[in-house]
Design a protein around this motif. Sequence first.
Motif, PDB file in Angstrom:
ATOM      1  N   GLY A  27      45.960  56.930  65.892  1.00 13.90           N
ATOM      2  CA  GLY A  27      46.161  58.236  66.628  1.00 13.90           C
ATOM      3  C   GLY A  27      46.037  59.240  66.412  1.00 13.90           C
ATOM      4  N   ILE A  28      45.997  60.547  66.329  1.00 16.28           N
ATOM      5  CA  ILE A  28      45.287  61.941  66.086  1.00 16.28           C
ATOM      6  C   ILE A  28      45.640  62.471  67.181  1.00 16.28           C
ATOM      7  CG2 ILE A  28      43.642  63.488  65.176  1.00 16.28           C
ATOM      8  CD1 ILE A  28      42.020  61.443  64.321  1.00 16.28           C
ATOM      9  N   SER A  29      46.336  63.770  66.773  1.00  9.00           N
ATOM     10  CA  SER A  29      46.890  64.931  67.462  1.00  9.00           C
ATOM     11  C   SER A  29      46.273  66.243  67.365  1.00  9.00           C
ATOM     12  CB  SER A  29      48.618  65.170  67.130  1.00  9.00           C
ATOM     13  OG  SER A  29      48.659  66.336  67.809  1.00  9.00           O
ATOM     14  N   LEU A  30      45.562  66.133  68.238  1.00  9.71           N
ATOM     15  CA  LEU A  30      44.841  67.810  68.139  1.00  9.71           C
ATOM     16  C   LEU A  30      44.883  68.430  68.486  1.00  9.71           C
ATOM     17  CD1 LEU A  30      40.789  65.511  69.271  1.00  9.71           C
ATOM     18  CD2 LEU A  30      42.306  66.176  67.565  1.00  9.71           C
ATOM     19  N   LEU A  31      46.796  69.018  68.830  1.00  6.88           N
ATOM     20  CA  LEU A  31      47.408  70.156  69.641  1.00  6.88           C
ATOM     21  C   LEU A  31      46.860  71.112  68.696  1.00  6.88           C
ATOM     22  CD1 LEU A  31      50.332  68.283  70.508  1.00  6.88           C
ATOM     23  CD2 LEU A  31      48.870  70.046  72.072  1.00  6.88           C
ATOM     24  N   ASP A  32      46.687  71.082  67.414  1.00  5.66           N
ATOM     25  CA  ASP A  32      46.458  72.053  66.376  1.00  5.66           C
ATOM     26  C   ASP A  32      44.959  72.235  66.456  1.00  5.66           C
ATOM     27  OD1 ASP A  32      45.838  69.493  65.106  1.00  5.66           O
ATOM     28  OD2 ASP A  32      46.217  70.228  63.306  1.00  5.66           O
ATOM     29  N   PHE A 201      44.358  49.675  72.820  1.00  2.93           N
ATOM     30  CA  PHE A 201      43.968  49.120  73.935  1.00  2.93           C
ATOM     31  C   PHE A 201      43.158  50.069  74.742  1.00  2.93           C
ATOM     32  CE2 PHE A 201      46.763  45.794  71.813  1.00  2.93           C
ATOM     33  CZ  PHE A 201      45.811  44.567  71.418  1.00  2.93           C
ATOM     34  N   MET A 202      41.741  50.094  74.462  1.00  3.66           N
ATOM     35  CA  MET A 202      41.075  51.146  75.224  1.00  3.66           C
ATOM     36  C   MET A 202      40.276  49.912  76.655  1.00  3.66           C
ATOM     37  SD  MET A 202      39.654  54.176  73.468  1.00  3.66           S
ATOM     38  CE  MET A 202      40.996  53.652  71.585  1.00  3.66           C
ATOM     39  N   ALA A 203      39.807  50.572  77.374  1.00  3.64           N
ATOM     40  CA  ALA A 203      39.938  52.216  77.390  1.00  3.64           C
ATOM     41  C   ALA A 203      41.133  53.129  78.067  1.00  3.64           C
ATOM     42  CB  ALA A 203      39.028  52.546  79.091  1.00  3.64           C
ATOM     43  N   GLY A 204      41.908  53.110  77.919  1.00  3.05           N
ATOM     44  CA  GLY A 204      43.376  53.281  77.841  1.00  3.05           C
ATOM     45  C   GLY A 204      44.457  54.122  77.162  1.00  3.05           C
ATOM     46  N   ALA A 205      43.799  53.751  76.001  1.00  7.24           N
ATOM     47  CA  ALA A 205      44.032  55.115  74.740  1.00  7.24           C
ATOM     48  C   ALA A 205      44.548  56.430  74.820  1.00  7.24           C
ATOM     49  CB  ALA A 205      43.922  53.852  73.533  1.00  7.24           C
ATOM     50  N   PHE A 206      45.420  57.059  74.495  1.00  6.38           N
ATOM     51  CA  PHE A 206      45.310  57.941  73.734  1.00  6.38           C
ATOM     52  C   PHE A 206      47.215  58.157  73.351  1.00  6.38           C
ATOM     53  CE2 PHE A 206      47.922  57.807  78.096  1.00  6.38           C
ATOM     54  CZ  PHE A 206      49.253  58.253  77.709  1.00  6.38           C
ATOM     55  N   HIS A 207      46.867  60.072  72.340  1.00 12.33           N
ATOM     56  CA  HIS A 207      47.582  59.950  71.421  1.00 12.33           C
ATOM     57  C   HIS A 207      48.679  60.563  71.779  1.00 12.33           C
ATOM     58  CE1 HIS A 207      49.108  60.308  67.559  1.00 12.33           C
ATOM     59  NE2 HIS A 207      49.821  61.500  68.099  1.00 12.33           N
ATOM     60  N   GLY A 208      50.049  60.117  72.455  1.00 10.22           N
ATOM     61  CA  GLY A 208      50.941  61.101  73.201  1.00 10.22           C
ATOM     62  C   GLY A 208      51.522  62.267  72.724  1.00 10.22           C
ATOM     63  N   VAL A 209      51.974  62.721  73.305  1.00 10.59           N
ATOM     64  CA  VAL A 209      52.442  64.557  72.477  1.00 10.59           C
ATOM     65  C   VAL A 209      53.440  64.816  72.006  1.00 10.59           C
ATOM     66  CG1 VAL A 209      50.924  65.851  74.257  1.00 10.59           C
ATOM     67  CG2 VAL A 209      53.339  65.352  75.112  1.00 10.59           C
ATOM     68  N   ALA A 214      49.355  61.968  63.014  1.00 10.60           N
ATOM     69  CA  ALA A 214      48.343  61.374  62.894  1.00 10.60           C
ATOM     70  C   ALA A 214      49.289  60.075  62.427  1.00 10.60           C
ATOM     71  CB  ALA A 214      47.857  61.290  61.709  1.00 10.60           C
ATOM     72  N   ILE A 215      49.052  58.878  63.288  1.00  6.15           N
ATOM     73  CA  ILE A 215      49.760  56.783  62.896  1.00  6.15           C
ATOM     74  C   ILE A 215      48.707  56.194  63.791  1.00  6.15           C
ATOM     75  CG2 ILE A 215      52.132  58.430  63.930  1.00  6.15           C
ATOM     76  CD1 ILE A 215      50.857  56.643  67.106  1.00  6.15           C
ATOM     77  N   ILE A 216      49.070  54.720  63.106  1.00  2.00           N
ATOM     78  CA  ILE A 216      48.369  53.623  63.016  1.00  2.00           C
ATOM     79  C   ILE A 216      49.183  53.089  64.285  1.00  2.00           C
ATOM     80  CG2 ILE A 216      47.734  52.144  61.077  1.00  2.00           C
ATOM     81  CD1 ILE A 216      46.068  54.097  60.488  1.00  2.00           C
ATOM     82  N   PRO A 270      51.306  57.261  58.719  1.00  3.65           N
ATOM     83  CA  PRO A 270      52.260  56.153  59.137  1.00  3.65           C
ATOM     84  C   PRO A 270      52.405  55.469  59.475  1.00  3.65           C
ATOM     85  CG  PRO A 270      53.361  58.671  59.407  1.00  3.65           C
ATOM     86  CD  PRO A 270      51.139  58.753  58.345  1.00  3.65           C
ATOM     87  N   PHE A 271      53.136  54.068  60.191  1.00  2.00           N
ATOM     88  CA  PHE A 271      52.935  53.145  60.969  1.00  2.00           C
ATOM     89  C   PHE A 271      53.905  53.567  62.024  1.00  2.00           C
ATOM     90  CE2 PHE A 271      54.793  49.096  62.018  1.00  2.00           C
ATOM     91  CZ  PHE A 271      54.430  48.824  62.954  1.00  2.00           C
TER      92      PHE A 271
END
Length: 454
Positions: A27-32, A201-209, A214-216, A270-271
């Motif tokens: 998971g990767i934050s793109l807020l920046d 899991f896809m297709a519904g995965a997104f990285h929450g705010v 970044a996380i694994i 981080p996990f």
Amino acid sequence: MINMFEVNETNNMITQEKLDVRTITMGISLLDCIDSSVEKVCENVYNKITTLAKNLVSTGKDIEKEYGIPIVNKRISVTPIALVGSAACKTTDDFVEIAKSLDRAAKEVGVNFLGGYSALVSKGMTKAEELLIRSIPKALAVTERVCSSVNIGSTKTGINMDAVRLMGNIVKEAAEYTKDQDSLGCAKLVVFCNAPDDNPFMAGAFHGVTEADAIINVGVSGPGVVMHAISQVRGQNFEVLCETIKKTAFKITRVGQLVAQEASRRLGIPFGIIDLSLAPTPAVGDSVAEILEEIGLEEVGAPGTTAALAMLNDQVKKGGIMASSYVGGLSGAFIPVSEDRNMIEAATNGSLCIEKLEAMTCVCSVGLDMIAIPGDTSAATISGIIADEAAIGMVNQKTTAVRVIPVIGKKVGDTAEFGGLLGYAPIMPVNTKDCSAFINRGGRIPAPIHSFKN
């Protein structure tokens, strides 16, 4: 501590019973990456993903080789793009440019899917969120690895019926854009109620705010292992059956915990969570429906199916929670029709209909998943299906979702071919009675009374 004895104990599960780690998802934050220029957003997004995830695939392969554990997919989830593109995107094509950048980044780092072309509109839509939603059909048609999701409701906010109405049209448009591929674009689009922030899991995965930069997250699957275990206690009472499922789920989750810890350590990220979900594939011996039939059903869809699935889902979660301190995502049992050989057979035979599947979604991990329906199904009917499923999630305080595929040019009795893990599916009939007057009311269905907790 996890030791090699636990890994060795699962060797026969891996070699004989199709145990696998279904995905390592970064998971990767793109807020920046937010900027007022679309070109700059695209550049920022591409650079951040390719920098953080450059070693994701190779690390997964190294762990796979070292421990002998199959890791089927390496994936990425990102911050909902409706947020990332909000300052820059003034048209749907602006958002499509970001989708193309996401696809290029996914190809560069070698992941098979990237999720997060998403909008969270459970209470209302901003202009940017509406633009992103309207861009989804084209974005999914011009990319290979980008997946999309829209959260249209929650227990706390109710159901945004304006978004529900819009999504019926979007699903139809996505089907038209990819009609030469059996409307494959719809297989990469999920409509949620109560979407979790940490789903690998896809297709519904997104990285929450609310997540870290970044996380694994790791998703583990093992329907074949559970099937083998419960076949050893055939005919015994429910106490024995439940204990067997729990113990098996515990062992499966420990394998995921090992992989997650190793990936986290090697990547320096981080996990997050382990998602233990019995996610099937079209392969023989890798079916959730087969588990339900081993429990005692002649064929999935028979009376007792919902009760059997409720029991299975609960025991899987209980076993997983004992094996890891951080179990999350959509843990439980998935029932995607096209991805489960025995589900496909039951749907083809008429034992399984959409109405029975809807009843099963009250107790499974997600909802109406990978269901092929006639290509001439109206947008209003699709919106009605979405609204029904969202209501189940809202009232029962659980995640529900709809991933239906109106296959253009095909009718009941035909088969749609999606390929790979997505499998194939018979075209299932839907109730064609008109619900457009209900859908067109607009506005928001209020949250239930039990949502008022603070």
